[in-house]
Design an enzyme around this catalytic site. Sequence first.
Site, PDB file in Angstrom:
ATOM      1  N   GLN A  20       0.819  -1.200   0.087  1.00 18.39           N
ATOM      2  CA  GLN A  20      -0.023  -0.111  -0.163  1.00 18.39           C
ATOM      3  C   GLN A  20       0.809   1.125  -0.217  1.00 18.39           C
ATOM      4  OE1 GLN A  20      -1.591  -1.255   4.227  1.00 18.39           O
ATOM      5  NE2 GLN A  20      -1.601   1.205   4.281  1.00 18.39           N
ATOM      6  N   CYS A  26      -5.466   0.131   3.464  1.00 16.97           N
ATOM      7  CA  CYS A  26      -5.368  -1.491   4.014  1.00 16.97           C
ATOM      8  C   CYS A  26      -6.795  -1.853   3.721  1.00 16.97           C
ATOM      9  CB  CYS A  26      -4.823  -1.369   5.416  1.00 16.97           C
ATOM     10  SG  CYS A  26      -5.778  -0.610   6.616  1.00 16.97           S
ATOM     11  N   HIS A 166      -6.142  -1.401  11.680  1.00 17.34           N
ATOM     12  CA  HIS A 166      -5.411  -2.035  10.603  1.00 17.34           C
ATOM     13  C   HIS A 166      -6.336  -3.259   9.878  1.00 17.34           C
ATOM     14  CE1 HIS A 166      -2.451  -2.640   7.515  1.00 17.34           C
ATOM     15  NE2 HIS A 166      -2.126  -3.707   7.826  1.00 17.34           N
TER      16      HIS A 166
END
Lengths: 240, 102
Positions: A20, A26, A166
């Site tokens: 990324q 993400c 995340h």
Amino acid sequence: TPASCDWRKKLGVLSPIRNQGNCKCCWAVAAAGNIEALWAIKYDSKSVEVSVQELVDCGRCGNGCTGGWVWEAFITTLNNSGLVSEENYPFKGNYKPQRCQAKRSKEKVAWIQDFIMLPEDENAIARHVATQGPITVTINMQLLQHYKSGVIKATDTNCDPRYVDHSVLLVGFGKKQVAASSPRRPTRATPYWILKNSWGADWGEQGYFRLQRGKNSCGITKYPITARVDKPVKPVSCPP
Amino acid sequence: GSFRSQDSGPQPLELKEVFRLFQIQYNRTYSDPAEYARRLDIFAHNLAQAQRLQEQHEGAAQFGVTPFSDLTEEEFGQLHQRAAGGAPNMSRKVWSQERGQS
């Protein structure tokens, strides 16, 4: 639920590890990986790579590099009637919001029926992964900064499960045998999840990492979400 | 202090040498000596933190030099965090397929 499951072992189910870079996407990478895996399982390893950049550019806010949620990626996929290929709409990974270019290429390579949130129960999550395919989860990423390999054993102190930041793809689970401290003691086994990250293949275990299973490590049960590419049909078989 | 390299045998490597190898491996340059000194300080702190994690894990997992070893915890969070402000509160609805009710 089988004792172990590893979708990496089934050819064509998982796309290559993405990076990324400086884009906080993400959530889009995890959603794309979920759709790609389910699509490959449904169509017997006919693999597709969908456009992460489409998810980043075409969300409601149009600034996906500043962060987002997995469910926003699925809503974008539903609103756009599917996703174009990575090849047709490649990942740029920059901070500047770009205009959504999804309509320019109408050729969708994958689409979804809807998306669901699974129960906050690691056994139910394992059963779903083993019988339906990889899912997305959102975890506290604090311990990933210094991680190199092995099974992360988090505690609530060093990885607060209430704070998740995340999103990654959960692709399997297993148990790691740990040698006993003395010959008289039985060997112990640490159950773990196998997770696919989006920080490149040079990070962790060729882009993957393992996290202890059964203790809600780093808040893994907070948002277990998956797309559905078809109505629930007969369960599939995950390679052990 | 000095750190013992995990890969190159028993010779201790000075912190600056470990940091130099990190810079080469991950292509890091710093704008001025002050920034270099700050990053070296953060790097040393992170190596100590990785060592603590390694000890806590008793061999189950390995922690050490990664591409993020010159970042503070806050910088690492800002680099990858998917959204500011933490997670939203959500309620779960359990769908019963048999009865068609939520």
